[in-house]
Design an enzyme around this catalytic site. Structure first.
Site, PDB file in Angstrom:
ATOM      1  CG  HIS A  11      -0.258   0.055   2.529  1.00  0.00           C
ATOM      2  ND1 HIS A  11       0.629  -0.922   2.973  1.00  0.00           N
ATOM      3  CD2 HIS A  11      -0.309   0.982   3.537  1.00  0.00           C
ATOM      4  CE1 HIS A  11       1.069  -0.605   4.175  1.00  0.00           C
ATOM      5  NE2 HIS A  11       0.523   0.554   4.539  1.00  0.00           N
ATOM      6  CG  ASP A  62       5.039   2.638   7.348  1.00  0.00           C
ATOM      7  OD1 ASP A  62       4.148   2.992   6.561  1.00  0.00           O
ATOM      8  OD2 ASP A  62       4.836   1.840   8.283  1.00  0.00           O
ATOM      9  CG  HIS A  63       4.492  -0.105   3.982  1.00  0.00           C
ATOM     10  ND1 HIS A  63       4.666  -1.454   4.237  1.00  0.00           N
ATOM     11  CD2 HIS A  63       3.955   0.419   5.115  1.00  0.00           C
ATOM     12  CE1 HIS A  63       4.248  -1.726   5.458  1.00  0.00           C
ATOM     13  NE2 HIS A  63       3.814  -0.609   6.013  1.00  0.00           N
TER      14      HIS A  63
END
Length: 311
Positions: A61, A65-66
């Site tokens: 997603h 933080d991704h």
């Protein structure tokens, strides 16, 4: 065989001793990454597998933080001398997100091909998967605050070549190797196909990765009999279940329940809250449900082998 490494195990923000959750897999010299928060390229550098062979980058997603480490990762790949195309896979809006992040990495020596998991493409991808760089990639919908997907990687394995069968069919010895490797051979105008001499497909290798999600009714079936299930456990304490649920996350015991229901061989917990300084402290809450549960740590690695090759 498949090499698997959890590059980081942190959620929300990187810590001095804990990078953000990201997975790296290596198969026959080709590599795939799932999620890359800020500083992911540093953990890859510490791992030592290199950057040049990263063929695929997947995103669960689009929370920072991704994804925020993408520019740095692409630039590291560029500096490694990579020139071959790179495939990016993620939820709808992937092109928009990638183009925005690439404002600070506009010039790359390779092309980027984006595959967006749009609502109209989801069913096809979920059922048939995406085959790239030797990885069969399938997805399942996660339950988070924004569109999010869990990933499954399957490495298939053909059946054994039957030389006696090949002899009985009169297949020339000189095409045996080509037939095994390519699945097809032609000699003196005669065509030969692998189904003529290969046994049934053998059990392959599988890994599933789920983070930033509440448990869903689809997950146990999605991860069915995987060799390794990597799943978030934002908190280990059972008393934090309601707090985790408020933000679309799960705790250790919930991840363990999914691993048990899906008959996974092993569970690695990840995506730990910055407030949880010792993830192993609560490991019993998972192992009471699923004994082969482990608290992940940065750059934990494992080599998965085909069933009849395992020592």
């Amino acid at each position: 065989m498949l090499d698997v490494c959890l590059l980081g195990t942190g959620g929300m923000m990187p810590l001095p001793n804990r990078f953000l959750t990201s997975l790296m897999c290596r198969l026959n010299g080709k590599m795939l990454v799932i999620d890359c928060g800020e500083a992911t390229q540093i953990s890859i550098a510490l791992l030592g597998w290199g950057f040049k062979s990263i063929d695929v980058i997947c995103f669960t997603h689009f929370h920072a933080d991704h994804v925020s480490g993408l520019p740095g990762l692409l630039l590291a790949m560029s500096n490694s001398g990579r020139e071959e195309d790179v495939t990016l896979i993620g939820p709808q809006g992937l092109n928009h997100v990638v183009n925005g992040l690439r404002v600070i990495a506009p010039r790359l020596p390779f092309n980027i091909n984006c595959i967006e998991i749009t609502p109209d493409k989801f069913l096809e991808i979920a059922q048939n998967g995406i085959l790239t760089a030797g990885f069969q990639i399938s997805v399942s919908k996660a339950r988070h605050q924004i569109p999010c997907f869990s990933y499954r990687l399957d490495i298939s394995r053909k059946g054994k070549f039957d030389p006696e069968r090949a002899k009985s069919l009169g297949i020339p010895l000189k095409v045996w190797s080509t037939l095994q490797k390519m699945g097809y051979a032609k000699l003196d105008g005669v065509e030969y196909f692998d189904h003529m001499v290969m046994g049934e497909d053998r059990k392959g290798i599988s890994v599933a990765y789920c983070t930033d999600s509440r448990p869903t009714k689809f997950l146990p079936e999605f991860i069915n009999e995987v060799d390794l299930f990597i799943c978030e456990g934002l908190y280990g304490d059972n008393d934090k279940k309601e707090k985790a649920a408020e933000h679309g996350h799960m705790i250790y015991s919930e991840a363990a329940e999914i691993a048990k229901a899906g008959n996974a061989k092993e569970l690695w917990l990840t995506h730990f809250s910055p407030a949880m300084t010792n993830p192993k402290e609560f490991l019993r809450n998972a192992r009471d449900i699923f004994p082969k549960s482990f608290a992940g740590y940065d750059r934990i690695c494992k080599t998965l082998t085909f069933e009849d090759e395992a020592k």
